[in-house]
Design a protein around this motif. Structure first.
Motif, mmCIF file in Angstrom:
data_model
loop_
_atom_site.group_PDB
_atom_site.id
_atom_site.type_symbol
_atom_site.label_atom_id
_atom_site.label_comp_id
_atom_site.label_asym_id
_atom_site.label_seq_id
_atom_site.Cartn_x
_atom_site.Cartn_y
_atom_site.Cartn_z
ATOM 1 N N UNK A 31 -13.222 5.711 -92.674
ATOM 2 C CA UNK A 31 -13.409 4.392 -92.066
ATOM 3 C C UNK A 31 -12.067 3.842 -91.611
ATOM 4 N N UNK A 32 -12.098 3.127 -90.495
ATOM 5 C CA UNK A 32 -10.896 2.443 -90.044
ATOM 6 C C UNK A 32 -10.601 1.301 -90.997
ATOM 7 N N UNK A 33 -9.348 1.195 -91.398
ATOM 8 C CA UNK A 33 -8.959 0.192 -92.363
ATOM 9 C C UNK A 33 -9.125 -1.215 -91.797
ATOM 10 N N UNK A 34 -9.653 -2.116 -92.600
ATOM 11 C CA UNK A 34 -9.805 -3.518 -92.239
ATOM 12 C C UNK A 34 -8.842 -4.353 -93.084
ATOM 13 N N UNK A 35 -8.223 -5.327 -92.459
ATOM 14 C CA UNK A 35 -7.362 -6.255 -93.178
ATOM 15 C C UNK A 35 -7.875 -7.670 -92.966
ATOM 16 N N UNK A 59 0.165 -3.381 -86.612
ATOM 17 C CA UNK A 59 -0.758 -2.724 -87.532
ATOM 18 C C UNK A 59 -1.986 -2.226 -86.772
ATOM 19 N N UNK A 60 -2.420 -1.039 -87.109
ATOM 20 C CA UNK A 60 -3.557 -0.428 -86.416
ATOM 21 C C UNK A 60 -4.895 -0.745 -87.067
ATOM 22 N N UNK A 61 -4.881 -1.435 -88.198
ATOM 23 C CA UNK A 61 -6.120 -1.792 -88.862
ATOM 24 C C UNK A 61 -6.822 -2.912 -88.109
ATOM 25 N N UNK A 62 -8.128 -2.997 -88.331
ATOM 26 C CA UNK A 62 -8.931 -4.033 -87.683
ATOM 27 C C UNK A 62 -8.738 -5.360 -88.404
ATOM 28 N N UNK A 63 -8.494 -6.396 -87.645
ATOM 29 C CA UNK A 63 -8.239 -7.720 -88.214
ATOM 30 C C UNK A 63 -9.550 -8.454 -88.463
ATOM 31 N N UNK A 64 -9.723 -8.941 -89.676
ATOM 32 C CA UNK A 64 -10.856 -9.786 -90.027
ATOM 33 C C UNK A 64 -10.314 -11.120 -90.521
ATOM 34 N N UNK A 155 -4.824 -7.056 -79.176
ATOM 35 C CA UNK A 155 -5.674 -6.987 -80.362
ATOM 36 C C UNK A 155 -7.134 -7.216 -79.998
ATOM 37 N N UNK A 156 -7.382 -8.067 -79.019
ATOM 38 C CA UNK A 156 -8.755 -8.289 -78.563
ATOM 39 C C UNK A 156 -9.365 -6.989 -78.058
ATOM 40 N N UNK A 158 -8.150 -3.845 -78.735
ATOM 41 C CA UNK A 158 -8.124 -2.824 -79.781
ATOM 42 C C UNK A 158 -9.263 -3.001 -80.774
ATOM 43 N N UNK A 159 -9.571 -4.237 -81.136
ATOM 44 C CA UNK A 159 -10.633 -4.504 -82.115
ATOM 45 C C UNK A 159 -11.997 -4.730 -81.485
ATOM 46 N N UNK A 160 -12.078 -4.569 -80.150
ATOM 47 C CA UNK A 160 -13.353 -4.722 -79.426
ATOM 48 C C UNK A 160 -13.944 -6.111 -79.609
ATOM 49 N N UNK A 161 -13.100 -7.130 -79.452
ATOM 50 C CA UNK A 161 -13.569 -8.517 -79.475
ATOM 51 C C UNK A 161 -13.753 -9.008 -78.046
#
Length: 385
Positions: A31-35, A59-64, A155-156, A158-161
């Motif tokens: 899984x892709x890491x989430x932060x 950071x390459x992790x997905x931002x939450x 980031x938008x 990269x994280x598919x927002x």
């Protein structure tokens, strides 16, 4: 991972307890890491957004995002955070975007409550960076905001927002290197430098590779903006209709002047007389009161005028130097006045992933990836379904 484990259990069940499962190569994808970060809701949401983007840029992790003292977590609060920050980026007092104090606007709610008219920059042509004196304190502050905007846009993607940020077609053209990718234009230029016979030679591919490497090395040392030549007068008409419309009319006079000068049937005296008689809406160019100065359309930028012709700002614009006035106006709006801002935007974007990667897309495609389909059309069958 859970699906892979379930598949292994089913495979063992089919083979039976005494049978050995056949050897097979399986690849597990983690899984892709989430932060997750927690931010407060309120008037300081932009400041928190700036801090989050600066911290999370490389950071390459997905931002939450989770709001403090609220129970919601996951995709919903994260999308709301991106939407709120996108709305704050449109504030007029940031002096980031072209705006006009004379435009009549209405109150708008970007998610943080309805604001007074003029609080946000709302323009039919979309958002485009405002030209600023590059040695001013305002420009330094705005450049810092464009760095964060670059991180935010990357980031938008990269994280598919999806965010509601009405960027102008001209600005989107800068992001993806124009209607045609810059790398495609450069490669086509290199190819056309050589004859068809040479291109058919077996060594051509190696030669082009060497030429490409040399051209990249040379371009590194040239002090040329990375967006040079992408925007034209037509783009100014979209992002600044008032100024762009006037310059377009003046460009019409330049075209007529060129036609007169190229008419071999006319003598020099006749040409001079016809050129001096050219008028804009019944007024000679000399009577328009134009000088080689740029006056911003809003007081938020912190300056009243800037010389677009260094040392000659008071020089009057005439029919004879009209071409220079148009060229210098475009150069200020699209190059010299926005250089720090766009360099900072690119630097911030590249912190997440290279901006050049967007060269594979058109401006409309980049808009769709950032904002979604804003002009969606549904058929009767799709609605009924």
């Amino acid at each position: 991972v859970w699906l892979q484990q379930q598949r292994e259990l089913e495979q063992r069940g089919r083979n039976g307890p005494g049978l050995r499962a056949p050897e097979q190569h399986e690849f597990r994808i983690g899984r892709i890491k989430h932060e997750r970060v927690k931010v407060p809701r309120g008037e300081q949401i932009l400041n928190w957004g700036v801090n989050v983007m600066r911290l999370h840029a490389d950071r390459k992790s997905i931002l939450e995002v989770e709001f403090i003292d609220e129970e919601g977590t996951g995709l919903g609060p994260t999308l709301e955070f991106f939407a709120l920050v996108a709305g704050e980026f449109q504030r007029a007092d940031l002096a980031m975007w072209l705006s006009d104090d004379s435009e009549v606007s209405v109150g708008q709610d970007m998610g943080g409550g309805e604001k007074a008219p003029g609080y946000y920059v709302l323009r039919a042509g979309g958002l485009f960076p405002a030209p600023l004196p590059q040695d001013s304190a305002v420009c330094s502050r705005v450049s810092g905001m464009f760095y964060v905007l670059g991180v935010f846009l990357a980031k938008t993607l990269q994280d598919s927002r999806l965010v509601d940020l009405p960027l102008s077609p001209a600005f989107l053209k800068l992001l993806c290197g124009g209607e045609v990718s810059g790398c495609v234009r450069e490669s086509s230029t290199i190819v056309t430098m050589y004859s068809p016979e040479l291109l058919e030679d077996v060594m051509t591919s190696s030669l082009l590779s060497v030429v490409s490497e040399e051209s990249e090395e040379q371009s590194t040392y040239r002090d040329v903006p990375w967006w040079q030549g992408l925007l034209e007068l037509e783009d100014l008409e979209l992002v600044d209709p008032g100024r762009g419309g006037v310059l377009t009319k003046l460009q019409g006079l330049v075209t007529k002047k060129s036609q007169i000068m190229s008419d071999e049937a006319l003598d020099d005296d006749t040409k001079a007389e016809m050129i001096n008689s050219l008028e804009l809406d019944g007024c000679p160019v000399e009577d328009l009161g134009l000088t080689f100065q740029y006056s911003p359309s809003s007081a938020v930028y912190g300056y009243q005028t800037v010389d677009i012709k260094p040392g000659c700002g008071e020089e009057a614009v005439t029919i004879h130097n009209l071409e220079e006035y148009i060229d210098r106006s475009l150069d200020w709006v699209f190059v010299r006045g926005v250089r720090q801002q766009l360099d900072a935007l690119r630097q911030g974007f590249n912190t997440v992933f290279p901006l050049d990667k967007l060269g594979a897309f058109t401006p409309n495609e980049v808009r769709t990836m950032l904002c979604g389909d804003q002009d969606a059309v549904f058929t009767r069958e799709e609605i009924k379904a």
